[in-house]
Scaffold this active site. Structure first.
Site, PDB file in Angstrom:
ATOM      1  N   ASP A 108      -0.110   0.058  13.452  1.00 26.44           N
ATOM      2  CA  ASP A 108       0.264   1.320  14.102  1.00 26.44           C
ATOM      3  C   ASP A 108       0.552   1.132  15.592  1.00 26.44           C
ATOM      4  O   ASP A 108       1.089   2.015  16.243  1.00 26.44           O
ATOM      5  CB  ASP A 108      -0.836   2.377  13.894  1.00 26.44           C
ATOM      6  CG  ASP A 108      -2.196   1.899  14.367  1.00 26.44           C
ATOM      7  OD1 ASP A 108      -3.198   2.194  13.680  1.00 26.44           O
ATOM      8  OD2 ASP A 108      -2.259   1.200  15.397  1.00 26.44           O
ATOM      9  N   GLN A 124       0.818  -1.210   0.000  1.00 26.45           N
ATOM     10  CA  GLN A 124       0.000   0.000   0.000  1.00 26.45           C
ATOM     11  C   GLN A 124       0.856   1.266   0.000  1.00 26.45           C
ATOM     12  O   GLN A 124       2.065   1.192   0.223  1.00 26.45           O
ATOM     13  CB  GLN A 124      -0.956  -0.001   1.206  1.00 26.45           C
ATOM     14  CG  GLN A 124      -0.303  -0.382   2.499  1.00 26.45           C
ATOM     15  CD  GLN A 124      -1.235  -1.138   3.461  1.00 26.45           C
ATOM     16  OE1 GLN A 124      -2.460  -1.135   3.353  1.00 26.45           O
ATOM     17  NE2 GLN A 124      -0.640  -1.815   4.409  1.00 26.45           N
ATOM     18  N   GLU A 165       0.470  -8.786  11.180  1.00 28.44           N
ATOM     19  CA  GLU A 165       0.291  -7.575  10.369  1.00 28.44           C
ATOM     20  C   GLU A 165       0.907  -7.851   9.003  1.00 28.44           C
ATOM     21  O   GLU A 165       2.046  -8.337   8.901  1.00 28.44           O
ATOM     22  CB  GLU A 165       0.988  -6.388  11.042  1.00 28.44           C
ATOM     23  CG  GLU A 165       1.297  -5.196  10.199  1.00 28.44           C
ATOM     24  CD  GLU A 165       0.117  -4.546   9.508  1.00 28.44           C
ATOM     25  OE1 GLU A 165       0.146  -4.407   8.270  1.00 28.44           O
ATOM     26  OE2 GLU A 165      -0.829  -4.163  10.227  1.00 28.44           O
ATOM     27  N   ASP A 219      -8.093  -5.552  13.668  1.00 28.91           N
ATOM     28  CA  ASP A 219      -7.852  -4.104  13.504  1.00 28.91           C
ATOM     29  C   ASP A 219      -7.367  -3.885  12.080  1.00 28.91           C
ATOM     30  O   ASP A 219      -6.191  -3.652  11.827  1.00 28.91           O
ATOM     31  CB  ASP A 219      -6.795  -3.651  14.519  1.00 28.91           C
ATOM     32  CG  ASP A 219      -6.473  -2.168  14.381  1.00 28.91           C
ATOM     33  OD1 ASP A 219      -5.529  -1.712  15.052  1.00 28.91           O
ATOM     34  OD2 ASP A 219      -7.141  -1.495  13.577  1.00 28.91           O
ATOM     35  N   SER A 220      -8.299  -3.993  11.151  1.00 25.27           N
ATOM     36  CA  SER A 220      -7.899  -3.955   9.735  1.00 25.27           C
ATOM     37  C   SER A 220      -8.174  -2.606   9.103  1.00 25.27           C
ATOM     38  O   SER A 220      -8.838  -1.760   9.694  1.00 25.27           O
ATOM     39  CB  SER A 220      -8.689  -5.023   8.971  1.00 25.27           C
ATOM     40  OG  SER A 220      -9.986  -4.534   8.715  1.00 25.27           O
ATOM     41  N   TYR A 258     -12.637   9.933  11.246  1.00 28.46           N
ATOM     42  CA  TYR A 258     -13.179   8.896  10.358  1.00 28.46           C
ATOM     43  C   TYR A 258     -14.438   9.475   9.737  1.00 28.46           C
ATOM     44  O   TYR A 258     -15.247  10.092  10.443  1.00 28.46           O
ATOM     45  CB  TYR A 258     -13.517   7.610  11.108  1.00 28.46           C
ATOM     46  CG  TYR A 258     -12.308   6.806  11.536  1.00 28.46           C
ATOM     47  CD1 TYR A 258     -12.409   5.906  12.585  1.00 28.46           C
ATOM     48  CD2 TYR A 258     -11.075   6.941  10.912  1.00 28.46           C
ATOM     49  CE1 TYR A 258     -11.324   5.150  13.002  1.00 28.46           C
ATOM     50  CE2 TYR A 258      -9.975   6.206  11.318  1.00 28.46           C
ATOM     51  CZ  TYR A 258     -10.102   5.326  12.353  1.00 28.46           C
ATOM     52  OH  TYR A 258      -9.015   4.586  12.764  1.00 28.46           O
ATOM     53  N   HIS A 301      -9.047   2.690  19.417  1.00 22.66           N
ATOM     54  CA  HIS A 301      -8.269   1.593  20.008  1.00 22.66           C
ATOM     55  C   HIS A 301      -8.842   1.124  21.344  1.00 22.66           C
ATOM     56  O   HIS A 301      -8.939  -0.079  21.605  1.00 22.66           O
ATOM     57  CB  HIS A 301      -6.807   2.017  20.149  1.00 22.66           C
ATOM     58  CG  HIS A 301      -6.115   2.162  18.830  1.00 22.66           C
ATOM     59  ND1 HIS A 301      -5.553   3.358  18.396  1.00 22.66           N
ATOM     60  CD2 HIS A 301      -5.920   1.275  17.824  1.00 22.66           C
ATOM     61  CE1 HIS A 301      -5.047   3.175  17.186  1.00 22.66           C
ATOM     62  NE2 HIS A 301      -5.256   1.920  16.812  1.00 22.66           N
TER      63      HIS A 301
HETATM   64  N1  SAM Z   1      -8.053   2.019  12.468  1.00 18.69           N
HETATM   65  C1  SAM Z   1      -7.807   1.808  11.143  1.00 18.69           C
HETATM   66  C2  SAM Z   1      -9.087   1.816  10.373  1.00 18.69           C
HETATM   67  O1  SAM Z   1     -10.134   1.744  10.994  1.00 18.69           O
HETATM   68  O2  SAM Z   1      -9.036   1.958   9.176  1.00 18.69           O
HETATM   69  C3  SAM Z   1      -6.991   0.563  10.963  1.00 18.69           C
HETATM   70  C4  SAM Z   1      -5.642   0.802  11.325  1.00 18.69           C
HETATM   71  S1  SAM Z   1      -4.480  -0.451  11.134  1.00 18.69           S
HETATM   72  C5  SAM Z   1      -3.185   0.539  10.632  1.00 18.69           C
HETATM   73  C6  SAM Z   1      -4.888  -1.402   9.729  1.00 18.69           C
HETATM   74  C7  SAM Z   1      -3.793  -2.408   9.415  1.00 18.69           C
HETATM   75  O3  SAM Z   1      -4.332  -3.589   8.803  1.00 18.69           O
HETATM   76  C8  SAM Z   1      -2.766  -1.867   8.416  1.00 18.69           C
HETATM   77  O4  SAM Z   1      -1.516  -1.772   9.057  1.00 18.69           O
HETATM   78  C9  SAM Z   1      -2.753  -2.903   7.286  1.00 18.69           C
HETATM   79  O5  SAM Z   1      -1.473  -3.122   6.737  1.00 18.69           O
HETATM   80  C10 SAM Z   1      -3.281  -4.139   8.016  1.00 18.69           C
HETATM   81  N2  SAM Z   1      -3.821  -5.173   7.140  1.00 18.69           N
HETATM   82  C11 SAM Z   1      -4.578  -4.992   6.020  1.00 18.69           C
HETATM   83  N3  SAM Z   1      -4.863  -6.190   5.465  1.00 18.69           N
HETATM   84  C12 SAM Z   1      -4.281  -7.146   6.247  1.00 18.69           C
HETATM   85  C13 SAM Z   1      -4.228  -8.582   6.194  1.00 18.69           C
HETATM   86  N4  SAM Z   1      -4.843  -9.266   5.220  1.00 18.69           N
HETATM   87  N5  SAM Z   1      -3.562  -9.235   7.187  1.00 18.69           N
HETATM   88  C14 SAM Z   1      -2.943  -8.547   8.191  1.00 18.69           C
HETATM   89  N6  SAM Z   1      -2.948  -7.180   8.288  1.00 18.69           N
HETATM   90  C15 SAM Z   1      -3.617  -6.502   7.327  1.00 18.69           C
END
Ligand code: SAM
Length: 311
Positions: A96, A41, A116, A165-166, A233, A72
């Site tokens: 994060d 990304q 992650e 937390d995706s 958001y 969180h």
């Molecule tokens: N709070 C944020 C939101 O609501 O959009 C989410 C924050 S957190 C940074 C999201 C994380 O999910 C990112 O670091 C991303 O790289 C990770 N992520 C996305 N797809 C994933 C997957 N298939 N497996 C593991 N992590 C994943």
């Protein structure tokens, strides 16, 4: 993937708009502190006045220092306080570090596995979000950089809690929403286990929420929708799904355990309970049994939450 213009120093940044392009957020950017196109990304770290530092992934706001606690603390403490004594916890995503920070506050937590997909997010968080990334050096953490879909599917040992937390349901996170994934979450939970996942805003993602809860109702004895206010958001709120394998999802939290979690910047026992009290636009997206359960949360004469057990 939504189109967006690259953020610039000393300029307004427009996040890709939702609702067919009719509603979006604008940020006043003081400085672009960091930009990297990772394997998965586009990653930006911005400095934005009172918002503090802001993490963007593919142009979408993930986290800001000003209001990350709302997201969180509610993603973590609502499910973990619903479980009597969570010891083994799995975090999917959460690069994060904010979710990990809150999980490690629970004295019963012995081990945290975290998966992650993008190591670039973890490295950027350690460098630019020291207030969020406090848990990456904790000995209880076992961090895997990899795809959460496979990690949950192949989980060797069951978890007391699984927290998703995706990012939004496209790009690398697409597989973290949907029947197959939630079934693997259920399979990876220990008896009495709880799960919580990003479930988006009821103003912006009606189809996703309707489909998600129709699926969850077929997999978990209890699955409820709850919300938190997060100004950065889109629509100012975010939703979560709380899934339990047996525990009653709407029991009031134990004040003694809440006290052990300080410092808290958003979470309160009242906010926990109120988060399940939904207005009509949200209730109408849920299967009737769940909607009735949540609509009756503060039904008089039933002793508030406790009375729902007999529904
Ligand atoms: N709070 C944020 C939101 O609501 O959009 C989410 C924050 S957190 C940074 C999201 C994380 O999910 C990112 O670091 C991303 O790289 C990770 N992520 C996305 N797809 C994933 C997957 N298939 N497996 C593991 N992590 C994943």
């Amino acid at each position: 993937m939504p189109k967006y213009s690259q953020p610039q120093d000393d300029a307004l940044y427009l996040e890709p708009a939702d609702l067919q392009g009719s509603l979006g957020l604008a940020l006043k950017v003081d400085r672009v502190l960091f930009h990297e196109r990772t394997q998965y990304q586009d990653l930006h770290i911005l400095q934005c006045g009172p918002l503090g530092r802001v993490l963007l992934l593919d142009g979408i706001i993930q986290t800001t220092e000003m209001d990350e606690a709302g997201y969180h603390e509610m993603l973590v403490h609502v499910p973990l306080l619903t479980h009597p004594a969570p010891s083994r916890v799995l975090i999917i995503g959460g690069g994060d570090g904010g979710t990990l920070r809150e999980v490690l506050k629970h004295p019963t937590v012995q081990r945290v596995d975290m998966c992650e997909i993008d190591g670039g997010v973890v490295e950027a968080a350690k460098r630019y979000f020291p207030g969020l990334a406090t848990g990456f050096s904790d000995p209880r953490l076992n961090l895997t950089i990899g795809d959460g879909v496979a990690f949950v599917r192949e989980a060797a040992q069951p978890y007391d809690a699984i927290l998703i937390d995706s990012s939004d349901p496209d790009g690398p996170a697409e597989g973290l929403f949907g029947q197959a994934f939630y079934q693997s979450v259920k399979k990876a939970l220990a008896p009495g286990g709880v799960g919580a996942a990003l479930a988006e805003s009821y103003y912006l993602y009606q189809d996703l929420i309707r489909d998600t809860f129709a699926v969850l109702e077929g997999i978990f004895p209890y699955a409820c929708y709850y919300t938190a206010q997060v100004p950065t958001y889109n629509s100012g709120l975010i939703g979560f799904a709380l899934m339990t394998t047996s525990a009653y999802p709407l029991s009031p939290p134990d004040p003694m355990r809440v006290h052990e979690l300080i410092p808290l910047r958003y979470y309160t026992e009242a906010a926990h309970r109120a988060a399940f009290a939904l207005p009509r636009p949200a209730l109408e997206l849920l299967p009737p049994r769940i909607a009735q359960m949540q609509e009756n949360i503060f039904a008089t004469g039933r002793g508030g939450l406790a009375g729902l057990a007999d529904l």
